[in-house]
Design a protein around this motif. Structure first.
Motif, PDB file in Angstrom:
ATOM      1  N   SER A  41      -1.446   3.999   3.182  1.00 11.96           N
ATOM      2  CA  SER A  41      -1.718   3.180   1.993  1.00 11.96           C
ATOM      3  C   SER A  41      -3.043   2.436   2.102  1.00 11.96           C
ATOM      4  O   SER A  41      -3.624   2.062   1.077  1.00 11.96           O
ATOM      5  CB  SER A  41      -0.588   2.183   1.767  1.00 11.96           C
TER       6      SER A  41
ATOM      7  N   SER B 220      -5.444   2.614  -1.000  1.00  8.91           N
ATOM      8  CA  SER B 220      -5.702   1.395  -1.776  1.00  8.91           C
ATOM      9  C   SER B 220      -7.194   1.134  -1.895  1.00  8.91           C
ATOM     10  O   SER B 220      -7.699   0.777  -2.972  1.00  8.91           O
ATOM     11  CB  SER B 220      -5.015   0.202  -1.124  1.00  8.91           C
TER      12      SER B 220
ATOM     13  N   MET C 145      -9.501   1.026  -5.341  1.00  9.49           N
ATOM     14  CA  MET C 145     -10.359  -0.105  -5.690  1.00  9.49           C
ATOM     15  C   MET C 145     -11.802   0.345  -5.887  1.00  9.49           C
ATOM     16  O   MET C 145     -12.524  -0.220  -6.714  1.00  9.49           O
ATOM     17  CB  MET C 145     -10.283  -1.172  -4.605  1.00  9.49           C
TER      18      MET C 145
ATOM     19  N   ILE D 287      -7.222  -8.189  -0.065  1.00 10.91           N
ATOM     20  CA  ILE D 287      -6.821  -6.865   0.422  1.00 10.91           C
ATOM     21  C   ILE D 287      -6.007  -7.003   1.706  1.00 10.91           C
ATOM     22  O   ILE D 287      -4.961  -6.355   1.873  1.00 10.91           O
ATOM     23  CB  ILE D 287      -8.063  -5.980   0.664  1.00 10.91           C
TER      24      ILE D 287
ATOM     25  N   TYR E 295      -2.583  -8.332   0.897  1.00 13.55           N
ATOM     26  CA  TYR E 295      -1.783  -7.284   0.252  1.00 13.55           C
ATOM     27  C   TYR E 295      -1.263  -6.289   1.284  1.00 13.55           C
ATOM     28  O   TYR E 295      -0.093  -5.885   1.246  1.00 13.55           O
ATOM     29  CB  TYR E 295      -2.640  -6.575  -0.798  1.00 13.55           C
ATOM     30  N   LEU E 296      -2.124  -5.907   2.220  1.00 13.11           N
ATOM     31  CA  LEU E 296      -1.712  -4.940   3.242  1.00 13.11           C
ATOM     32  C   LEU E 296      -0.653  -5.526   4.164  1.00 13.11           C
ATOM     33  O   LEU E 296       0.280  -4.827   4.573  1.00 13.11           O
ATOM     34  CB  LEU E 296      -2.933  -4.486   4.043  1.00 13.11           C
TER      35      LEU E 296
ATOM     36  N   SER F  58       2.511  -5.534   2.264  1.00 13.81           N
ATOM     37  CA  SER F  58       2.970  -4.151   2.104  1.00 13.81           C
ATOM     38  C   SER F  58       3.696  -3.671   3.357  1.00 13.81           C
ATOM     39  O   SER F  58       4.727  -2.991   3.263  1.00 13.81           O
ATOM     40  CB  SER F  58       1.785  -3.218   1.825  1.00 13.81           C
TER      41      SER F  58
END
Length: 422
Positions: free
Chosen positions: A183, A187, A191, A291, A294-295, A298
């Motif tokens: 991912s 991702s 972007m 980012i 988010y990672l 995730s």
């Protein structure tokens, strides 16, 4: 099956009543007494009609948001418990012997079902925005965007499904880790391509036509050591009366974008403050911090989904018509858990986002030194979007990625007073 469906409908109805009571009866959005009559008080910059409309519109939109969240989960649950998901998988399996094609066909039927049943809810949201003159978009244009949304989401999710279930079949115990690792480049790729491939599907982007304003913005960028050569505007006036500006993309595809509604309704000084705010995000590397956050979420989320899916399937697999985690028919369960964990993480993610937005506001003030432009731009943003200056607490916690307008105007004024005293 009937028992669980009845329970689900009952709890959803009770949930809707609680949300209605909280938003329409219990919570208030008035201004605290110390700020009445100040520039943060909407009575000083909105007419009586605008005050009423902003309260009505914001409350209705918030209600629709909160009741829509579990609605999609309910649809996915219905897909599982009625055996519809299993039937879709059988249709797909009968069509092709290749798993990738089976996955694409299966997800097409699932997407079509969810989109079709959800359409009336989405249409209500469109009509509400149209009634309050926030949306200027024609029905045909709105439908075009809905169709584009469907196909963009379908294509992206089909790739994800094929890779995800390949990993689950090959690495049943560690699929979540390998999915997360894949991912990261996926991702970053999205972007990178979003400004040049995805966004232009919805709107027309072109270099800022006001060259004098562009020179002022680029001078600010040079002052902030930002390697920007162009500022873009987008024709959002065809769709909305709201105002906005943002930074999108990463690397060489990074763009500073202004909605043409912002250009039409704000003065140059107000636009420069907003641009300085966006530059603050770049200078403080908020995009990359976002980012990273988010990672991290995730990774945690995928691991929790792995644990929860394994536990749910072992206990209720027969009820949900799922034979194992490898069963493609169980994808609605994956989506349900993903949605629930996303909503559960919103308070934390929004808190971090609000902190970053305040930092960008203060950066813009330090760069421009124009407190009045900041305050007037916030006031005009509130008027154009009919947004509440001081929303209910739960709305702020779950929906607001920016500080409330009350908070933004207050801390700008406090900084102004502090500078005067110095």
């Amino acid at each position: 099956m009937r028992k669980w469906l009845t329970r689900s409908i009952f709890f959803y109805f009770i949930y809707g009543l609680i949300v209605y009571w909280y938003l329409f009866i219990f919570s208030g959005s008035g201004i605290p007494a110390p700020y009445e009559g100040t520039s943060a008080d909407p009575k000083t910059f909105m007419s009586g009609r605008e005050l009423i409309l902003s309260q009505e519109y914001s409350t209705i939109r918030n209600f629709l948001y909160f009741v829509t969240i579990p609605f999609e989960w309910f649809l996915l649950f219905v897909c599982l418990i009625t055996g519809l998901s299993k039937k879709m998988k059988e249709w797909a399996s009968a069509t092709s012997r290749f798993f990738s094609l089976q996955s694409a066909i299966y997800f097409f039927w699932l997407s079509l079902f969810v989109t079709f049943v959800s359409f009336p809810v989405n249409w209500i949201g469109y009509k509400i925005s149209k009634t309050y003159q926030i949306t200027t978009q024609s029905f045909s244009s709105w439908m075009k965007d809905e169709i584009i949304d469907f196909w963009v989401n379908y294509l992206l999710m089909t790739v994800i499904i094929v890779v995800l279930y390949w990993l689950i079949k090959k690495f049943e115990k560690r699929w979540w880790l390998y999915a997360w690792l894949l991912s990261i480049p996926f991702s970053l790729f999205l972007m990178f391509v979003q400004p040049v491939i995805i966004d232009p599907l919805y709107n027309d982007f072109y270099p800022l036509q006001n060259k004098q304003l562009e020179e002022k913005i680029l001078a600010l960028a040079d002052k902030a050591d930002i390697p920007a050569n162009h500022v873009y505007e987008v024709n959002m006036s065809e769709k909305t009366n709201s105002l906005n500006a943002y930074v999108t993309g990463i690397g060489s595809n990074s763009r500073i974008v202004l909605w043409d509604t912002t250009l039409n309704q704000l003065d140059d000084d107000e636009i420069l403050f907003i641009m300085a705010h966006e530059m603050g995000h770049y200078v403080m590397k908020h995009i990359y911090i976002g980012i990273a956050g988010y990672l991290l979420l995730s990774l945690i989320g995928l691991y929790l989904i792995h644990l929860l899916m394994r536990k749910i399937i072992s206990r209720s697999g027969s009820l949900l018509r799922i034979s194992s985690m490898k069963d493609l028919a169980g994808f609605p369960l994956f989506l349900m858990l993903l949605g629930m964990l996303t909503v559960a993480s919103n308070p934390l993610a929004n808190t971090v986002a609000r902190y970053q937005e305040k930092s960008a506001d203060m950066y813009a003030i330090n760069m421009t030194g124009d407190h009045q432009a900041a305050i007037s731009s916030f006031q005009k943003l509130s008027k154009a979007g009919l947004s509440q200056v001081n929303p209910p607490s739960l709305v702020k916690i779950f929906r607001y990625t920016h500080p409330t307008m009350l908070e933004r105007i207050v801390y700008i004024e406090e900084d102004l007073e502090s500078n005067k005293n110095d």
